[in-house]
Scaffold this motif. Structure first.
Motif, mmCIF file in Angstrom:
data_model
loop_
_atom_site.group_PDB
_atom_site.id
_atom_site.type_symbol
_atom_site.label_atom_id
_atom_site.label_comp_id
_atom_site.label_asym_id
_atom_site.label_seq_id
_atom_site.Cartn_x
_atom_site.Cartn_y
_atom_site.Cartn_z
ATOM 1 N N SER A 30 -10.156 2.946 -3.278
ATOM 2 C CA SER A 30 -9.236 3.990 -2.818
ATOM 3 C C SER A 30 -7.834 3.687 -3.330
ATOM 4 C CB SER A 30 -9.222 4.043 -1.297
ATOM 5 O OG SER A 30 -8.664 2.868 -0.800
ATOM 6 N N ALA A 32 -5.203 3.588 -1.497
ATOM 7 C CA ALA A 32 -4.511 2.706 -0.552
ATOM 8 C C ALA A 32 -4.693 1.245 -0.945
ATOM 9 C CB ALA A 32 -5.038 2.933 0.859
ATOM 10 N N ASP A 33 -5.900 0.917 -1.486
ATOM 11 C CA ASP A 33 -6.129 -0.448 -1.990
ATOM 12 C C ASP A 33 -5.134 -0.800 -3.079
ATOM 13 O OD1 ASP A 33 -8.383 -1.651 -0.752
ATOM 14 O OD2 ASP A 33 -9.550 -0.010 -1.584
ATOM 15 N N VAL A 35 -2.176 0.547 -3.703
ATOM 16 C CA VAL A 35 -0.806 0.423 -3.208
ATOM 17 C C VAL A 35 -0.620 -0.913 -2.501
ATOM 18 C CG1 VAL A 35 0.890 1.431 -1.677
ATOM 19 C CG2 VAL A 35 -0.555 2.893 -3.011
ATOM 20 N N GLN A 36 -1.657 -1.295 -1.731
ATOM 21 C CA GLN A 36 -1.595 -2.577 -1.025
ATOM 22 C C GLN A 36 -1.468 -3.739 -2.015
ATOM 23 O OE1 GLN A 36 -2.095 -3.267 2.612
ATOM 24 N NE2 GLN A 36 -1.041 -4.951 1.631
ATOM 25 N N THR A 76 6.550 1.088 -1.581
ATOM 26 C CA THR A 76 5.333 1.120 -0.785
ATOM 27 C C THR A 76 5.366 2.236 0.245
ATOM 28 O OG1 THR A 76 5.235 -1.244 -1.043
ATOM 29 C CG2 THR A 76 3.825 -0.286 0.607
ATOM 30 N N VAL A 77 6.517 2.380 0.920
ATOM 31 C CA VAL A 77 6.612 3.427 1.940
ATOM 32 C C VAL A 77 6.507 4.804 1.302
ATOM 33 C CG1 VAL A 77 8.158 4.471 3.607
ATOM 34 C CG2 VAL A 77 7.865 2.038 3.572
ATOM 35 N N ALA A 80 2.871 5.431 0.464
ATOM 36 C CA ALA A 80 2.074 5.651 1.667
ATOM 37 C C ALA A 80 2.319 7.051 2.214
ATOM 38 C CB ALA A 80 2.406 4.608 2.722
ATOM 39 N N ILE A 83 0.361 9.436 0.047
ATOM 40 C CA ILE A 83 -1.076 9.455 0.354
ATOM 41 C C ILE A 83 -1.329 10.206 1.653
ATOM 42 C CG2 ILE A 83 -3.018 7.997 0.995
ATOM 43 C CD1 ILE A 83 -1.864 5.870 -0.795
ATOM 44 N N GLU A 84 -0.419 10.013 2.633
ATOM 45 C CA GLU A 84 -0.675 10.548 3.970
ATOM 46 C C GLU A 84 -0.437 12.051 4.020
ATOM 47 O OE1 GLU A 84 1.121 8.023 6.738
ATOM 48 O OE2 GLU A 84 0.913 9.421 8.389
ATOM 49 N N VAL B 36 -10.507 -1.664 3.127
ATOM 50 C CA VAL B 36 -9.050 -1.617 2.997
ATOM 51 C C VAL B 36 -8.348 -2.368 4.119
ATOM 52 C CG1 VAL B 36 -7.071 -0.090 2.945
ATOM 53 C CG2 VAL B 36 -9.164 0.612 1.895
ATOM 54 N N VAL B 90 2.096 0.775 7.428
ATOM 55 C CA VAL B 90 2.199 2.133 6.883
ATOM 56 C C VAL B 90 1.035 2.432 5.952
ATOM 57 C CG1 VAL B 90 3.599 3.520 5.342
ATOM 58 C CG2 VAL B 90 4.672 2.295 7.173
ATOM 59 N N ILE B 91 0.641 1.421 5.131
ATOM 60 C CA ILE B 91 -0.467 1.646 4.199
ATOM 61 C C ILE B 91 -1.778 1.851 4.956
ATOM 62 C CG2 ILE B 91 -1.837 0.589 2.398
ATOM 63 C CD1 ILE B 91 0.718 -0.789 1.529
ATOM 64 N N ARG B 93 -2.214 2.962 7.982
ATOM 65 C CA ARG B 93 -2.160 4.260 8.641
ATOM 66 C C ARG B 93 -2.464 5.373 7.653
ATOM 67 N NH1 ARG B 93 1.005 7.258 12.759
ATOM 68 N NH2 ARG B 93 1.953 8.838 11.456
ATOM 69 N N ALA B 94 -1.850 5.278 6.470
ATOM 70 C CA ALA B 94 -2.106 6.288 5.444
ATOM 71 C C ALA B 94 -3.567 6.278 5.036
ATOM 72 C CB ALA B 94 -1.213 6.043 4.234
ATOM 73 N N ALA B 95 -4.157 5.062 4.929
ATOM 74 C CA ALA B 95 -5.562 4.972 4.533
ATOM 75 C C ALA B 95 -6.452 5.600 5.600
ATOM 76 C CB ALA B 95 -5.952 3.511 4.311
ATOM 77 N N ARG B 97 -5.670 7.937 7.792
ATOM 78 C CA ARG B 97 -5.499 9.400 7.821
ATOM 79 C C ARG B 97 -6.043 10.042 6.567
ATOM 80 N NH1 ARG B 97 -0.616 11.020 11.287
ATOM 81 N NH2 ARG B 97 -0.924 12.934 10.139
ATOM 82 N N ASP B 98 -6.171 9.270 5.491
ATOM 83 C CA ASP B 98 -6.795 9.762 4.267
ATOM 84 C C ASP B 98 -8.318 9.615 4.329
ATOM 85 O OD1 ASP B 98 -6.390 10.984 1.864
ATOM 86 O OD2 ASP B 98 -6.513 9.127 0.726
ATOM 87 N N VAL B 100 -10.288 6.919 4.500
ATOM 88 C CA VAL B 100 -10.953 5.843 3.772
ATOM 89 C C VAL B 100 -11.933 5.196 4.744
ATOM 90 C CG1 VAL B 100 -10.621 3.648 2.629
ATOM 91 C CG2 VAL B 100 -8.950 5.444 2.351
#
Lengths: 93, 146
Positions: A30, A32-33, A35-36, A76-77, A80, A83-84, B36, B90-91, B93-95, B97-98, B100
């Motif tokens: 994903s 998010a991975d 970005v992390q 990062t913010v 995020a 993505i959200e 994640v 934040v990451i 939370r975004a994951a 809500r997305d 994942v």
């Protein structure tokens, strides 16, 4: 002499950690991975800047440490939020 | 001076090595953990501790061997300590809500019920915003025509 060797070993370990994060950026299922892992690379970059400033024995890079930290957090913010919600900066109602 | 320099070198080298090893452990966690959220757990906590050890080692090295106290480095330590967990939160939370998915072997998802209720409210909220915007656009159009 031993001191410099230890610092170079620490830098090599940090490079290994960065390569592992790079693997996660390339493979990560994903976004998010990814970005992390990018955020983690930013943090490792801060650590390696500190090690370099000890190795070169200079005070000139301390600003960069603070700067990389702030930029990494903001990036990062922003990612995020993207993505959200699909947007980074929302319109006012 | 020479003794101080050696003490500073030992303290700095040990702390920096510990920090680098913690960063490597965090990276191994990022590669090997299944989803994640667990990866974010590894990345945020041990990576933060690693960079804090490295920066503290740098600070103590320059403080002991040179007598140079850098307030920027203290500020950097404080900032990293403050922002790295927030970024991970934040990451994650975004994951979530997305949507994942969690790992296969995870057994409990306590956020799900609460999240479902909350999400419905937000959909209504968004519909309201869209309605408001369209009515405002219509009003503007009406004023233009007039």
């Amino acid at each position: 002499m031993i001191f410099k060797t230890v610092l170079v070993i620490a830098l090599c370990i940090l490079v290994l950690a960065m390569l592992a994060n790079l693997y996660r950026i390339i493979k990560g299922p994903s976004s998010a991975d990814r970005v992390q892992a990018l955020d983690s690379i930013g943090i490792i970059l801060i650590a390696s800047t500190a090690v370099f400033s000890v190795l070169l024995h200079t005070h000139a890079f301390f600003d960069l440490i603070l700067l990389i930290g702030i930029l990494s957090f903001i990036g990062t913010v922003a990612f995020a939020r993207f993505i959200e919600r699909g947007v980074v900066i929302e319109r006012k109602r | 001076m020479n003794v101080n320099g050696e003490i500073g070198e030992v303290v700095g080298a040990v702390l920096i090595l510990i920090g680098a090893i913690f960063s490597l452990i965090s990276a191994i966690g990022i590669v090997r953990l299944p989803d994640v959220y667990t990866r974010s757990h590894a990345a945020s906590k041990s990576s933060t501790l690693g960079v804090l050890c490295a920066l503290l080692g740098t600070l103590l090295y320059f403080l002991i061997s040179d007598g140079f106290f850098s307030i920027r480095l203290v500020l950097g330590i404080f900032f990293v300590f403050l922002t790295a967990p927030v970024a991970a939160h934040v990451i994650c939370r975004a994951a979530y809500r997305d949507q994942v998915p969690l790992a296969d072997q995870s057994v409990q998802d306590e956020l799900k019920d609460y999240y479902m209720e909350n999400e419905i409210v937000e959909v209504e909220d968004k519909a309201e915003i869209v309605n408001y915007q369209t009515t405002r656009d219509k009003e503007a159009l009406w004023i233009d025509q007039k």
